[in-house]
Design a protein around this motif. Structure first.
Motif, PDB file in Angstrom:
ATOM      1  N   ILE B 257       0.775  -1.120  -0.029  1.00  0.00           N
ATOM      2  CA  ILE B 257      -0.111  -0.010  -0.044  1.00  0.00           C
ATOM      3  C   ILE B 257       0.914   1.290   0.047  1.00  0.00           C
ATOM      4  O   ILE B 257       1.860   1.229   0.708  1.00  0.00           O
ATOM      5  CB  ILE B 257      -0.708   0.099   1.115  1.00  0.00           C
ATOM      6  CG1 ILE B 257      -1.902  -1.208   1.329  1.00  0.00           C
ATOM      7  CG2 ILE B 257      -1.551   1.173   1.398  1.00  0.00           C
ATOM      8  CD1 ILE B 257      -2.917  -1.429   0.455  1.00  0.00           C
ATOM      9  N   SER B 258       0.327   2.253  -0.943  1.00  0.00           N
ATOM     10  CA  SER B 258       1.110   3.569  -0.665  1.00  0.00           C
ATOM     11  C   SER B 258       0.830   4.267   0.595  1.00  0.00           C
ATOM     12  O   SER B 258      -0.201   4.165   1.195  1.00  0.00           O
ATOM     13  CB  SER B 258       0.957   4.279  -1.839  1.00  0.00           C
ATOM     14  OG  SER B 258       1.194   3.811  -2.912  1.00  0.00           O
ATOM     15  N   LEU B 259       1.642   5.268   0.688  1.00  0.00           N
ATOM     16  CA  LEU B 259       1.304   5.944   1.938  1.00  0.00           C
ATOM     17  C   LEU B 259       0.294   7.048   1.795  1.00  0.00           C
ATOM     18  O   LEU B 259      -0.413   7.180   2.987  1.00  0.00           O
ATOM     19  CB  LEU B 259       2.754   6.948   2.215  1.00  0.00           C
ATOM     20  CG  LEU B 259       3.827   6.638   3.305  1.00  0.00           C
ATOM     21  CD1 LEU B 259       4.905   7.285   3.404  1.00  0.00           C
ATOM     22  CD2 LEU B 259       3.290   6.373   4.764  1.00  0.00           C
ATOM     23  N   ASP B 260      -0.180   7.197   0.805  1.00  0.00           N
ATOM     24  CA  ASP B 260      -1.488   8.055   0.507  1.00  0.00           C
ATOM     25  C   ASP B 260      -2.688   7.410   0.863  1.00  0.00           C
ATOM     26  O   ASP B 260      -3.815   7.925   1.292  1.00  0.00           O
ATOM     27  CB  ASP B 260      -1.714   8.638  -0.612  1.00  0.00           C
ATOM     28  CG  ASP B 260      -1.734   7.288  -1.891  1.00  0.00           C
ATOM     29  OD1 ASP B 260      -2.019   6.281  -1.642  1.00  0.00           O
ATOM     30  OD2 ASP B 260      -1.602   7.694  -2.982  1.00  0.00           O
ATOM     31  N   MET B 261      -2.549   5.876   1.383  1.00  0.00           N
ATOM     32  CA  MET B 261      -3.515   5.021   1.638  1.00  0.00           C
ATOM     33  C   MET B 261      -4.586   4.840   0.634  1.00  0.00           C
ATOM     34  O   MET B 261      -5.844   4.274   0.809  1.00  0.00           O
ATOM     35  CB  MET B 261      -4.220   5.411   2.793  1.00  0.00           C
ATOM     36  CG  MET B 261      -3.445   5.557   3.988  1.00  0.00           C
ATOM     37  SD  MET B 261      -2.913   3.851   4.619  1.00  0.00           S
ATOM     38  CE  MET B 261      -1.136   3.882   4.672  1.00  0.00           C
TER      39      MET B 261
END
Lengths: 251, 341
Positions: B257-261
């Motif tokens: 998952i990317s940090l931007d969720m």
């Protein structure tokens, strides 16, 4: 949704794991914007010791003060993460646990050494409190810290590597130091996650990530005895990170 | 089939000419006594080529079935395939017969009911040029009937004195040969005899043997044997045998998952049935809880249950698992034991 409240702490340790969090330079601002960091002595002032959704604790319990602090943190944290090999396994602090604390204190601080400090045999967090999640490594791997952090925020199942270093070493197509050169290597019983950083530079694995789940210590000892290493040397080198009496008790 | 002869002195020039049509990969030395297939970055790299290499650390699967790869990227709007890298024609020179059989086995597996496009989009751009070899103390391809190939290669080079007898396998192989046609000569009866002599010498050079004809049956009968527990005690579950096996193909899938969720990547990575979590399912139930169970599973799948589905064991006798096992677990010794020999 309110941001999760986080506390980052260190017991007896080198602060290397906390530093690894600060070393996530490209991500640190994004991380800070997604959580409410209540306490992180290494990085900020004005810390607030309050109820936490997650406490990340580094280091071993080596003093009475450590123990009290750990219990106090556990008491106000919904999730407690053991961060780093010391917190997860005791790490190198446990190497001298076979010698009495009095003897050690006198050895280091002189005849009255045992009067100055309280000191306990070093132990990992899980020997005292419930640990919800271990993130191992000496220090923790940035990549795994971030992946676990993101999975947690997203509410996913948290998956960490649960296999030995050898597989990662093979993927790097490193010549096997243990098999091909007979060099003392603890890869087979050490938890992966570092992408075989040391063996990729011809340096054998000393097990700094701690033992893999269900590590086959007996088999590793036999492999090394077969290469004519003495039991004494094997015990000494294994005792550095991956195998110590504390671990043995918990197998 | 078409056969031609390439004088050994002309080999470097032939290989360098191949670089006109693609990236050429050759066996080179790694460490003190290991080998890997590596891309030639410059013509001078030809001097690194090890024609008498024993076996590479990783087999050819690393080219078609990457150790870790992104399957797709996802976001709230759906999912997209990652951008494909520009198609490059890779030519791998110096592949031994057992490894070609390994590739043919993976082709079978990945082309089953659910064709694996990730695999085939790379596979279709890769040409294989085979090379004959003499067995060392770990080889047992003759027992697995994988010591010769009739398909799966574009060209196959067999060593004869001061030359190679070159067999053309595909039209692509013919095109490669035509790039350097002037370097080749017609074969003579002398060459055929030399080739036959090489074959006889090679046959005699095998030091190990395994009778696989009744092995699946015996393994089935000995399912409860104590041997599995003994082997489970020796094995460290390090996964080396699986990573280096030309025909081990299991993978795990995970989301990054990317940090931007809001977005992320679904990835897959080589897995191994010796790992504790491999057969773990919901509720932490594990179908193969003990190391002995996992060991038995891997071995039975390789030699017995794969044969049940595909008609032959998936093992190609390359010897990698024997050479690389830290615990010196030897599939031949143990198979002989289970067969009562």
């Amino acid at each position: 949704m309110p941001k999760p409240r986080i506390g980052i702490y260190g017991l007896t340790s080198c602060a290397g794991d906390q530093l690894t969090i600060l070393n996530c330079e490209d991500e640190i601002l994004e991380i800070a914007s997604r959580v409410d960091i209540k306490s992180f002595c290494l990085a900020q002032t004005g810390n607030e010791e309050t109820k936490l959704d997650i406490a990340l604790v580094e280091g071993t319990v080596s003093t009475q003060k450590d123990l009290e602090r750990l219990r106090e943190i556990r008491g106000r944290a919904s999730i407690l993460v053991a961060m780093g090999t010391c917190a997860c396994w005791g790490g190198m602090y446990t190497m001298r646990n076979d010698i009495s604390r009095t003897e050690l204190l006198k050895g280091v601080y002189g005849e009255n050494g045992d009067k100055y400090f309280d000191s306990l045999p070093a132990q990992p967090l899980k020997n005292f409190v419930k640990v919800d999640l271990p993130i191992t490594g000496c220090p923790i791997e940035k990549k795994w810290f971030l992946r676990i952090f993101k999975a947690f925020l997203h509410g996913d199942i948290i998956e960490v590597p649960n296999f030995s270093l050898c597989s990662e070493c093979k993927l790097k197509e490193n010549e096997c130091l243990l098999v091909n050169r007979g060099i003392f290597c603890l890869g087979p019983i050490t938890l992966a996650g570092c992408k075989a950083r040391c063996p990729s530079h011809n340096i054998p694995c000393i097990g700094c990530h701690g033992p893999v789940d269900e590590a086959n210590y007996a088999a590793e000892v036999n492999i090394l005895l077969d290469k004519e290493y003495t039991l004494e040397e094997i015990k000494r080198k294994m005792g550095f990170f991956v195998f110590n009496p504390d671990i043995k008790q918990r197998q | 089939m078409k056969f031609l002869k390439l004088p050994a002195n002309n080999l470097p020039e032939f290989i360098l000419n191949l670089r006109k049509i693609g990236e050429v990969h050759i066996p080179i030395k790694k460490g003190e006594k290991s080998f890997v297939f590596r891309k030639m970055n410059k013509p001078q790299d030809i001097s690194l080529m090890q024609l008498d290499y024993s076996r590479t650390i990783l087999p050819l699967k690393k080219y078609f079935y990457h150790p870790t790869e992104t399957m797709f990227e996802f976001s709230r709007d759906g999912f997209v395939q990652p951008e494909k890298p520009p198609e490059v024609h890779d030519i791998i020179f110096g592949v031994h017969a057992c490894d070609i059989h390994g590739v043919l086995t993976l082709d079978l597996v990945f082309s089953g009911k659910y064709r694996d496009e990730y695999y085939f989009q790379r596979r279709k751009n890769i040409s294989l040029i085979g090379l004959s070899c003499m067995p060392d103390e770990f080889c047992f391809c003759n027992s697995m009937a994988t010591d010769y190939v009739d398909t799966g290669f574009d060209l196959f080079f067999s060593e004869i004195p001061e030359a190679y007898l070159v067999r053309v396998g595909t039209s692509k192989g013919d095109d490669m040969l035509n790039l350097s046609r002037e370097l080749f000569e017609e074969i003579t009866h002398k060459d055929i005899n030399a080739h036959k002599d090489y074959s006889i010498t090679r046959k005699k050079a095998f030091k190990r043997s395994l009778d696989i004809r009744n092995l699946p049956e015996i393994m089935d009968l000995e399912y409860e044997s104590n041997l599995w527990d003994e082997l489970g005690k020796r094995c460290t579950s390090c996964g080396t045998c699986s990573m280096v096996c030309p025909t081990c193909y299991c993978y795990r899938i995970f989301d990054d998952i990317s940090l931007d969720m809001e977005s992320g990547r679904r990835r897959r990575q080589w897995d191994c049935c010796l790992f504790r979590d491999h057969a773990m399912v919901a509720g932490r139930h594990n179908f193969r809880q003990s190391r002995a169970d996992r060991f038995k599973h891997r071995w039975l799948h390789k030699q017995q249950s794969f044969a049940g589905v595909f008609g032959r064991p998936s093992c190609v006798g390359c010897g990698r698992c024997i050479e690389d096992c830290p615990a010196k677990i030897d599939i031949i010794t143990e198979s002989n034991k289970i067969q009562g020999e």
